[in-house]
Write an enzyme that holds these catalytic residues in place. Structure first.
Site, PDB file in Angstrom:
ATOM      1  CB  ALA A 125      19.228   3.695   6.990  1.00 52.61           C
ATOM      2  CG  ASN A 192      26.125  -0.781  10.302  1.00 49.80           C
ATOM      3  OD1 ASN A 192      27.112  -1.445  11.280  1.00 49.80           O
ATOM      4  ND2 ASN A 192      26.294  -0.953   8.982  1.00 49.80           N
ATOM      5  CG  HIS A 222      15.498  -0.045   7.523  1.00 45.62           C
ATOM      6  ND1 HIS A 222      16.293  -1.400   7.675  1.00 45.62           N
ATOM      7  CD2 HIS A 222      16.071   0.823   7.035  1.00 45.62           C
ATOM      8  CE1 HIS A 222      17.345  -0.918   6.915  1.00 45.62           C
ATOM      9  NE2 HIS A 222      17.252   0.345   6.621  1.00 45.62           N
TER      10      HIS A 222
HETATM   11  N1  LIG Z   1      24.506   3.533  10.783  1.00 49.19           N
HETATM   12  C1  LIG Z   1      23.817   3.153   9.737  1.00 49.19           C
HETATM   13  O1  LIG Z   1      22.501   3.458   9.541  1.00 49.19           O
HETATM   14  C2  LIG Z   1      24.264   2.811   8.375  1.00 49.19           C
HETATM   15  C3  LIG Z   1      25.724   2.493   8.393  1.00 49.19           C
HETATM   16  N2  LIG Z   1      26.296   2.218   7.342  1.00 49.19           N
HETATM   17  C4  LIG Z   1      27.711   1.849   7.167  1.00 49.19           C
HETATM   18  O2  LIG Z   1      28.528   2.775   6.968  1.00 49.19           O
HETATM   19  C5  LIG Z   1      29.707   2.659   6.431  1.00 49.19           C
HETATM   20  C6  LIG Z   1      29.975   3.097   5.066  1.00 49.19           C
HETATM   21  O3  LIG Z   1      28.864   2.955   4.207  1.00 49.19           O
HETATM   22  P1  LIG Z   1      29.332   3.267   2.741  1.00 49.19           P
HETATM   23  O4  LIG Z   1      29.771   4.445   2.640  1.00 49.19           O
HETATM   24  O5  LIG Z   1      27.722   2.856   2.078  1.00 49.19           O
HETATM   25  O6  LIG Z   1      30.167   2.157   2.306  1.00 49.19           O
HETATM   26  P2  LIG Z   1      31.127   1.970   1.015  1.00 49.19           P
HETATM   27  O7  LIG Z   1      31.529   0.515   0.818  1.00 49.19           O
HETATM   28  O8  LIG Z   1      30.564   2.888  -0.046  1.00 49.19           O
HETATM   29  O9  LIG Z   1      32.470   2.766   1.414  1.00 49.19           O
HETATM   30  C7  LIG Z   1      33.351   2.302   2.466  1.00 49.19           C
HETATM   31  C8  LIG Z   1      34.826   2.950   2.056  1.00 49.19           C
HETATM   32  O10 LIG Z   1      35.679   2.414   3.132  1.00 49.19           O
HETATM   33  C9  LIG Z   1      36.850   1.926   2.719  1.00 49.19           C
HETATM   34  N3  LIG Z   1      36.997   1.029   3.629  1.00 49.19           N
HETATM   35  C10 LIG Z   1      36.506  -0.063   4.396  1.00 49.19           C
HETATM   36  N4  LIG Z   1      37.260  -0.627   5.369  1.00 49.19           N
HETATM   37  C11 LIG Z   1      38.234   0.034   5.638  1.00 49.19           C
HETATM   38  C12 LIG Z   1      39.234   0.039   6.668  1.00 49.19           C
HETATM   39  N5  LIG Z   1      39.269  -0.752   7.569  1.00 49.19           N
HETATM   40  N6  LIG Z   1      40.245   1.012   6.423  1.00 49.19           N
HETATM   41  C13 LIG Z   1      40.314   2.101   5.465  1.00 49.19           C
HETATM   42  N7  LIG Z   1      39.302   2.068   4.738  1.00 49.19           N
HETATM   43  C14 LIG Z   1      38.343   1.190   4.809  1.00 49.19           C
HETATM   44  C15 LIG Z   1      36.398   1.030   1.358  1.00 49.19           C
HETATM   45  O11 LIG Z   1      37.305   1.068   0.591  1.00 49.19           O
HETATM   46  C16 LIG Z   1      35.444   2.205   0.848  1.00 49.19           C
HETATM   47  O12 LIG Z   1      36.000   3.132   0.240  1.00 49.19           O
HETATM   48  C17 LIG Z   1      29.469   0.834   6.124  1.00 49.19           C
HETATM   49  O13 LIG Z   1      29.881  -0.012   7.283  1.00 49.19           O
HETATM   50  C18 LIG Z   1      28.107   0.585   6.341  1.00 49.19           C
HETATM   51  O14 LIG Z   1      27.602  -0.440   6.603  1.00 49.19           O
HETATM   52  C19 LIG Z   1      25.537   1.905   5.696  1.00 49.19           C
HETATM   53  C20 LIG Z   1      24.370   2.574   5.999  1.00 49.19           C
HETATM   54  C21 LIG Z   1      23.599   2.978   7.035  1.00 49.19           C
HETATM   55  O1  LIG Z   2      21.187   1.945   4.719  1.00 47.14           O
HETATM   56  C1  LIG Z   2      20.554   1.139   5.419  1.00 47.14           C
HETATM   57  O2  LIG Z   2      19.340   1.158   4.690  1.00 47.14           O
HETATM   58  C2  LIG Z   2      20.992   0.395   6.328  1.00 47.14           C
HETATM   59  C3  LIG Z   2      22.230  -0.148   6.224  1.00 47.14           C
HETATM   60  O3  LIG Z   2      22.865  -0.367   5.265  1.00 47.14           O
HETATM   61  C4  LIG Z   2      22.862  -0.346   7.694  1.00 47.14           C
HETATM   62  O4  LIG Z   2      22.190  -0.318   8.429  1.00 47.14           O
HETATM   63  O5  LIG Z   2      24.053  -0.751   7.605  1.00 47.14           O
END
Ligand SMILES: NC(=O)C1=CN([C@@H]2O[C@H](COP(=O)(O)OP(=O)(O)OC[C@H]3O[C@@H](n4cnc5c(N)ncnc54)[C@H](O)[C@@H]3O)[C@@H](O)[C@H]2O)C=CC1
Ligand SMILES: O=C([O-])CC(=O)C(=O)O
Length: 272
Positions: A125, A192, A222
């Site tokens: 992000a 993250n 951010h």
């Molecule tokens: N690197 C970055 O800039 C960003 C990272 N993220 C991270 O990416 C990941 C995914 O984000 P979203 O799709 O928005 O989340 P979300 O909450 O919409 O989807 C996560 C999915 O993974 C499943 N899940 C969670 N833990 C699990 C496990 N241990 N085993 C199996 N399934 C599991 C949940 O049931 C859900 O369906 C999150 O950890 C979030 O914090 C999100 C935004 C930015």
């Molecule tokens: O999507 C974003 O703005 C940032 C976020 O959730 C993350 O870094 O985990």
């Protein structure tokens, strides 16, 4: 064509799956796992080329795929990364905060070397990681100020220890100020990006993070400031949140898709 497995069928996983299904990413999504059967099923129902739903993460890791996309949670990275690498799969990690735990980072680095596998961390992000990496040896300070609506911060571990109710926040409120290390522990699904900045730059103790809850914002903002011998730069990203998960910005999904296009050989390699 690369065969891909997906761990996590939420906001990001679903969009990635659709990008593969529509041919935007030149890959084949063959296996998926989510501990919510409902989420896996909903995703499969929405796809034209239907992947197999595996019963557990071990079976996902052992499935005949070339790489696994983690879009689940920091806990999933902690619990499953070794299994995935031991099964000789490349992996793309979204829940990068888990890598600020040195023992997990060691598993990833050793696993990559031992099994000759690659781990990809998309820029998520934020923008500007290319610059942070380029100046990493000349950095004096890196700060990140993240502002989100209280509803996007709701459910974070932070609220278990601090007596603030996100529903009662009526004006911009600084919830946290400190190291990136502690920020990703207290807000595992929100910051993250602080882990990405830490890994690219000054590390998780010296990278400073401020988290603000603003009930009037409709963006995930951010602001990054970096300073050192090279000079300084400031970057502000005002992200539209994902409609299905207000914590997650649309840019994070788009960056993951772009990263996959690069891995799957369908885009120019632009930038550092
Ligand atoms: N690197 C970055 O800039 C960003 C990272 N993220 C991270 O990416 C990941 C995914 O984000 P979203 O799709 O928005 O989340 P979300 O909450 O919409 O989807 C996560 C999915 O993974 C499943 N899940 C969670 N833990 C699990 C496990 N241990 N085993 C199996 N399934 C599991 C949940 O049931 C859900 O369906 C999150 O950890 C979030 O914090 C999100 C935004 C930015
Ligand atoms: O999507 C974003 O703005 C940032 C976020 O959730 C993350 O870094 O985990």
């Amino acid at each position: 064509m690369k065969r891909v497995g997906l761990l996590g069928c939420g906001a990001i996983g679903t969009e990635i799956a659709h990008a593969i299904d529509s041919g935007k990413i030149s890959a084949k999504l063959t296996h998926i796992y989510d501990f919510s059967k409902e989420n896996s099923k909903k995703l499969v129902d929405s796809l034209t080329a239907k992947p197999i739903i595996t019963e557990n993460v071990g079976l996902l890791a052992a499935s005949p795929v070339d790489m696994i996309i983690e879009a689940a949670s920091q806990d999933a990275v902690r619990d499953d990364i070794l299994t995935i690498l031991q099964n000789r799969k490349d992996v793309m990690i979204m829940s990068v905060g888990a890598l600020l735990d040195e023992s997990i980072l060691d598993i990833v680095l050793d696993g990559c070397e031992h099994f000759n596998k690659k781990v990809y961390l998309p820029s998520g992000a934020i923008v500007g990681l290319d610059g942070i990496r380029a100046v990493q040896d000349e950095l004096d300070s890196v700060t990140l100020v993240t502002t989100k609506h209280p509803k996007a911060l709701k459910g974070a571990k932070f609220f278990e220890s601090y007596k603030i109710d996100p529903d009662n926040i009526t004006s911009p409120t600084v919830l946290y100020q400190g190291s990136a290390q502690e920020a990703v522990r207290l807000f595992p699904a929100n910051i993250n990006v602080a882990a990405l900045l830490s890994l690219a730059g000054l590390g998780s103790q010296k990278t400073q993070v401020k988290i603000v809850a603003d009930p009037k914002t409709d963006k995930n903002t951010h602001e990054i400031q970096a300073e050192g011998k090279f000079g300084k730069f400031a970057i502000k990203v005002e992200n539209v949140p994902s409609p299905s998960n207000p914590k997650t910005s649309r840019l994070a999904t788009l960056a993951a898709i772009e990263c996959l296009k690069k891995i799957c050989g369908t885009s120019l390699n632009i930038g550092t």
